[in-house]
Design a protein around this motif. Sequence first.
Motif, PDB file in Angstrom:
ATOM      1  N   GLN A 141       2.537   0.015  -0.667  1.00 17.11           N
ATOM      2  CA  GLN A 141       3.052   1.019  -0.177  1.00 17.11           C
ATOM      3  C   GLN A 141       2.592   2.321  -0.865  1.00 17.11           C
ATOM      4  OE1 GLN A 141       7.381   0.962  -1.240  1.00 17.11           O
ATOM      5  NE2 GLN A 141       6.966   0.800  -3.523  1.00 17.11           N
ATOM      6  N   PRO A 142       2.662   3.473  -0.641  1.00 18.00           N
ATOM      7  CA  PRO A 142       1.928   4.516  -1.264  1.00 18.00           C
ATOM      8  C   PRO A 142       2.570   4.888  -2.577  1.00 18.00           C
ATOM      9  CG  PRO A 142       2.461   5.182   0.994  1.00 18.00           C
ATOM     10  CD  PRO A 142       2.986   4.071   0.897  1.00 18.00           C
ATOM     11  N   GLY A 143       1.750   5.492  -3.614  1.00 18.79           N
ATOM     12  CA  GLY A 143       2.263   5.799  -4.950  1.00 18.79           C
ATOM     13  C   GLY A 143       2.296   4.803  -5.840  1.00 18.79           C
ATOM     14  N   THR A 144       2.746   4.835  -6.996  1.00 20.37           N
ATOM     15  CA  THR A 144       2.659   3.973  -8.102  1.00 20.37           C
ATOM     16  C   THR A 144       4.113   3.585  -8.979  1.00 20.37           C
ATOM     17  OG1 THR A 144       2.074   5.489  -9.830  1.00 20.37           O
ATOM     18  CG2 THR A 144       0.388   4.376  -8.508  1.00 20.37           C
ATOM     19  N   ARG A 145       5.054   4.001  -8.317  1.00 24.09           N
ATOM     20  CA  ARG A 145       6.387   3.992  -8.792  1.00 24.09           C
ATOM     21  C   ARG A 145       6.950   2.700  -8.979  1.00 24.09           C
ATOM     22  NH1 ARG A 145       6.645   5.923  -3.899  1.00 24.09           N
ATOM     23  NH2 ARG A 145       8.280   4.751  -2.283  1.00 24.09           N
ATOM     24  N   GLN A 146       8.116   2.625  -9.823  1.00 26.29           N
ATOM     25  CA  GLN A 146       8.688   1.283  -9.937  1.00 26.29           C
ATOM     26  C   GLN A 146       9.120   0.812  -8.744  1.00 26.29           C
ATOM     27  OE1 GLN A 146      11.888   1.710 -12.898  1.00 26.29           O
ATOM     28  NE2 GLN A 146      12.247  -0.647 -13.031  1.00 26.29           N
ATOM     29  N   TYR A 147       9.356  -0.379  -8.748  1.00 25.92           N
ATOM     30  CA  TYR A 147       9.974  -0.837  -7.502  1.00 25.92           C
ATOM     31  C   TYR A 147      11.072  -1.795  -8.003  1.00 25.92           C
ATOM     32  CZ  TYR A 147      10.700  -3.508  -3.381  1.00 25.92           C
ATOM     33  OH  TYR A 147      11.239  -4.401  -2.272  1.00 25.92           O
ATOM     34  N   GLN A 148      12.300  -1.782  -7.201  1.00 25.58           N
ATOM     35  CA  GLN A 148      13.436  -2.529  -7.556  1.00 25.58           C
ATOM     36  C   GLN A 148      13.764  -3.009  -6.118  1.00 25.58           C
ATOM     37  OE1 GLN A 148      15.256  -3.170 -10.616  1.00 25.58           O
ATOM     38  NE2 GLN A 148      15.997  -4.713  -9.299  1.00 25.58           N
ATOM     39  N   GLY A 149      13.836  -4.297  -5.704  1.00 30.48           N
ATOM     40  CA  GLY A 149      13.838  -4.700  -4.538  1.00 30.48           C
ATOM     41  C   GLY A 149      15.097  -5.897  -4.471  1.00 30.48           C
ATOM     42  N   GLU A 150      15.293  -6.691  -3.235  1.00 27.68           N
ATOM     43  CA  GLU A 150      16.173  -7.444  -3.211  1.00 27.68           C
ATOM     44  C   GLU A 150      15.893  -8.683  -4.132  1.00 27.68           C
ATOM     45  OE1 GLU A 150      17.923 -10.601   0.152  1.00 27.68           O
ATOM     46  OE2 GLU A 150      16.839  -8.655   0.971  1.00 27.68           O
ATOM     47  N   SER A 195      10.432 -13.643  -1.558  1.00 31.82           N
ATOM     48  CA  SER A 195       9.628 -12.684  -2.498  1.00 31.82           C
ATOM     49  C   SER A 195       8.305 -12.367  -2.506  1.00 31.82           C
ATOM     50  CB  SER A 195       9.651 -13.495  -3.919  1.00 31.82           C
ATOM     51  OG  SER A 195      11.216 -13.955  -4.063  1.00 31.82           O
ATOM     52  N   ALA A 196       7.451 -13.359  -1.971  1.00 35.05           N
ATOM     53  CA  ALA A 196       5.945 -12.918  -1.792  1.00 35.05           C
ATOM     54  C   ALA A 196       5.770 -11.714  -0.579  1.00 35.05           C
ATOM     55  CB  ALA A 196       5.353 -14.024  -1.330  1.00 35.05           C
ATOM     56  N   ILE A 197       6.601 -11.854   0.295  1.00 33.10           N
ATOM     57  CA  ILE A 197       6.280 -10.531   1.376  1.00 33.10           C
ATOM     58  C   ILE A 197       6.809  -9.616   0.863  1.00 33.10           C
ATOM     59  CG2 ILE A 197       7.372 -10.146   3.426  1.00 33.10           C
ATOM     60  CD1 ILE A 197       7.549 -12.987   4.470  1.00 33.10           C
ATOM     61  N   GLU A 198       8.081  -9.406   0.124  1.00 26.22           N
ATOM     62  CA  GLU A 198       8.503  -8.169  -0.362  1.00 26.22           C
ATOM     63  C   GLU A 198       7.472  -7.834  -1.427  1.00 26.22           C
ATOM     64  OE1 GLU A 198      12.570  -6.865  -2.956  1.00 26.22           O
ATOM     65  OE2 GLU A 198      12.460  -8.754  -2.049  1.00 26.22           O
ATOM     66  N   THR A 199       6.926  -8.643  -2.114  1.00 24.34           N
ATOM     67  CA  THR A 199       5.674  -8.002  -3.214  1.00 24.34           C
ATOM     68  C   THR A 199       4.583  -7.298  -2.407  1.00 24.34           C
ATOM     69  OG1 THR A 199       6.525  -9.842  -4.741  1.00 24.34           O
ATOM     70  CG2 THR A 199       4.440  -8.719  -5.224  1.00 24.34           C
ATOM     71  N   PRO A 248      -7.688  -0.599  -4.471  1.00 20.83           N
ATOM     72  CA  PRO A 248      -7.885   0.079  -3.365  1.00 20.83           C
ATOM     73  C   PRO A 248      -6.261  -0.232  -2.423  1.00 20.83           C
ATOM     74  CG  PRO A 248      -9.473  -1.371  -3.076  1.00 20.83           C
ATOM     75  CD  PRO A 248      -8.943  -1.481  -4.293  1.00 20.83           C
ATOM     76  N   ARG A 249      -5.909   0.615  -1.875  1.00 28.45           N
ATOM     77  CA  ARG A 249      -4.707   0.426  -0.929  1.00 28.45           C
ATOM     78  C   ARG A 249      -5.164  -0.090   0.600  1.00 28.45           C
ATOM     79  NH1 ARG A 249      -0.362   0.322  -3.914  1.00 28.45           N
ATOM     80  NH2 ARG A 249       0.399   2.300  -4.858  1.00 28.45           N
ATOM     81  N   PRO A 250      -4.690  -0.864   1.230  1.00 21.76           N
ATOM     82  CA  PRO A 250      -5.117  -1.347   2.536  1.00 21.76           C
ATOM     83  C   PRO A 250      -5.428   0.108   3.256  1.00 21.76           C
ATOM     84  CG  PRO A 250      -3.204  -2.396   2.003  1.00 21.76           C
ATOM     85  CD  PRO A 250      -3.181  -1.381   0.881  1.00 21.76           C
ATOM     86  N   VAL A 251      -6.307   0.038   4.311  1.00 18.78           N
ATOM     87  CA  VAL A 251      -6.860   1.085   4.921  1.00 18.78           C
ATOM     88  C   VAL A 251      -5.573   1.558   6.088  1.00 18.78           C
ATOM     89  CG1 VAL A 251      -8.492   1.856   6.555  1.00 18.78           C
ATOM     90  CG2 VAL A 251      -9.291   0.786   4.694  1.00 18.78           C
ATOM     91  N   ALA A 252      -5.133   0.243   6.538  1.00 14.56           N
ATOM     92  CA  ALA A 252      -4.046   0.378   7.627  1.00 14.56           C
ATOM     93  C   ALA A 252      -3.037  -0.668   7.273  1.00 14.56           C
ATOM     94  CB  ALA A 252      -4.770  -0.035   9.024  1.00 14.56           C
ATOM     95  N   GLN A 253      -1.778  -0.641   7.974  1.00  9.78           N
ATOM     96  CA  GLN A 253      -0.682  -1.543   7.762  1.00  9.78           C
ATOM     97  C   GLN A 253      -1.295  -2.899   8.032  1.00  9.78           C
ATOM     98  OE1 GLN A 253       2.951  -0.478   9.864  1.00  9.78           O
ATOM     99  NE2 GLN A 253       3.826  -2.638   9.446  1.00  9.78           N
ATOM    100  N   VAL A 254      -1.308  -3.825   6.953  1.00  5.27           N
ATOM    101  CA  VAL A 254      -1.753  -5.105   7.074  1.00  5.27           C
ATOM    102  C   VAL A 254      -0.690  -5.831   7.754  1.00  5.27           C
ATOM    103  CG1 VAL A 254      -2.423  -7.237   6.020  1.00  5.27           C
ATOM    104  CG2 VAL A 254      -3.230  -4.877   5.219  1.00  5.27           C
ATOM    105  N   PRO A 255      -0.742  -6.565   8.991  1.00  5.95           N
ATOM    106  CA  PRO A 255       0.388  -7.347   9.505  1.00  5.95           C
ATOM    107  C   PRO A 255       0.531  -8.564   8.906  1.00  5.95           C
ATOM    108  CG  PRO A 255      -1.394  -6.711  11.133  1.00  5.95           C
ATOM    109  CD  PRO A 255      -1.891  -6.565   9.947  1.00  5.95           C
ATOM    110  N   ILE A 256       1.617  -8.954   8.688  1.00  2.50           N
ATOM    111  CA  ILE A 256       2.225 -10.055   7.815  1.00  2.50           C
ATOM    112  C   ILE A 256       2.791 -11.245   8.757  1.00  2.50           C
ATOM    113  CG2 ILE A 256       3.812 -11.136   6.343  1.00  2.50           C
ATOM    114  CD1 ILE A 256       3.596  -8.631   4.667  1.00  2.50           C
ATOM    115  N   ILE A 257       2.121 -12.221   9.103  1.00  2.46           N
ATOM    116  CA  ILE A 257       2.390 -13.083  10.130  1.00  2.46           C
ATOM    117  C   ILE A 257       2.930 -14.488   9.407  1.00  2.46           C
ATOM    118  CG2 ILE A 257       1.532 -14.653  11.798  1.00  2.46           C
ATOM    119  CD1 ILE A 257      -1.073 -12.817  12.082  1.00  2.46           C
TER     120      ILE A 257
END
Length: 492
Positions: free
Chosen positions: A327-336, A317-321, A347-356
């Motif tokens: 992600q870009p924008g502010t829209r509602q999110y409905q995931g798994e 759940s945390a990785i999904e959050t 602020p959004r991350p400047v680049a894609q932050v790697p999740i390890i």
Amino acid sequence: MAATAVPDPALVVLAGPSGSGKSCWAAARYRPSEVVSSDQLRGIVGSGESDLDASADAFTLLDQIVRARLRRGLTTVVDSLGFDVQRRLAHLELARQAGLPGVAVLFSTDPAECRRRNRARARPVPAAVLDGQLRRMPGVASQIATEGWQLVTHAGGETVEPAHTPGSHLAAAQQLSRPARMTFIVQISRFGWGGADPAGWLAGIAAAAAQAGLAGIALMDHLIQIPQVGRAWEPIPEPWVTLGLLAGLAPGLRLGTLVTPVTFRAPGLLAKTVATLDVLCGGRAFCGIGAGWWEREHAAFGLQFPPATARLDQLESAIETLRALWQPGTRQYQGERVTLPETTCYPRPVAQVPIIVGGTGERRTLRIAARLGDACNIALPAELGMLDRKLAILAKHCQDVGREPGDLQITVLDVPVIGRDRDHVASIVERLRGRTPAAAFARQHHAGTAADHIGRYRLLADRGVSTVFVSLPDLAEPDDLLRLAPVVAAFS
């Protein structure tokens, strides 16, 4: 042709006539305390090294020392003529009982050279005695070949290779001739600032990391210092606050945790924290995340510590959050697993932050890494065979979820003892081992010089490891990181 690798630790018996170079060979490769010399023992129990009347007592002492060292799993080099077959076989049996390899090194030095060296001695061996030794040497060599030694080698350019990583010296030669690339990041698990200025200590660490060529700094995320590293009352600062300071102290270095337990912070707050760090450090943040394991720190800080299954659910759940809020924008999110009414996280991350994704659980954790992670992190086991097993399981999980195994970055956490030379390696082991036997501690921490580790890391690179997080168990001062410089340079 590659030099013969002599395993270490081992029983090493030298066999050759007087003046054949045995003592010089041993001194070039081993510490004085590792060499048991019959001549030196004659000098201890008798009037001098040439006191032949003291030979019986000297060899009694020699046998005692050999027995005691081998029982402790320590390298033992026997420097005598090596002609006594019963003594050789007795020592070999002691090595077998201790689980150590037996190595015989034969010295077939040119007889004229042996005689020349003998004449140059202050007290030469009688010429007739030396002639007898020279005549016996071929027969001794033939005997040794039938005695069951793991390695029999003729003295030359042998190298001493840590037994914890067979093949490391050949791999180091391959790295020199056909270099592989690998990234190194220092993980700080112990904060040795003592009574000094913490910010100054961290600034020194950051400067030394950059000087050593390291790609970044990772901080361990715990609320109490873990027993594997130090004592509970040692400082263990909150990592994300500390990384914020490092963002201003470590320009150019990648920054993150290894790893953050999912139980410590609400996923949304973690997303905000990591995004802020990424902005502050110019797009160089990473997020190591795992399910957590230490119940004590949760109880001490009033945090829930659910069963492993629930914590792994939280990890998914945390990785999904994190990905939803980055992600870009502010829209509602409905995931798994996660539903968010909006994803306003600036602020959004400047680049894609790697999740390890950190952990080695074969059924669930490695599958989560394969499905949701940008990289996995595996604590490096003592034996490469265990790593091979984990990597095979990880590759199978990738295939099961429809992902190319090569798309997932493989990283490892290594806690190595790296010394400037053999003496320094031994001193670090002795200082840190506590009640753990020295040989066992050295094996657990892959103790060796930078040259030894270059070969070891090349074996990891050949297995697909792209990044090594290095946590030096003796890190106290910034200059300690400079011992990593030759290793990093070999892979840059």
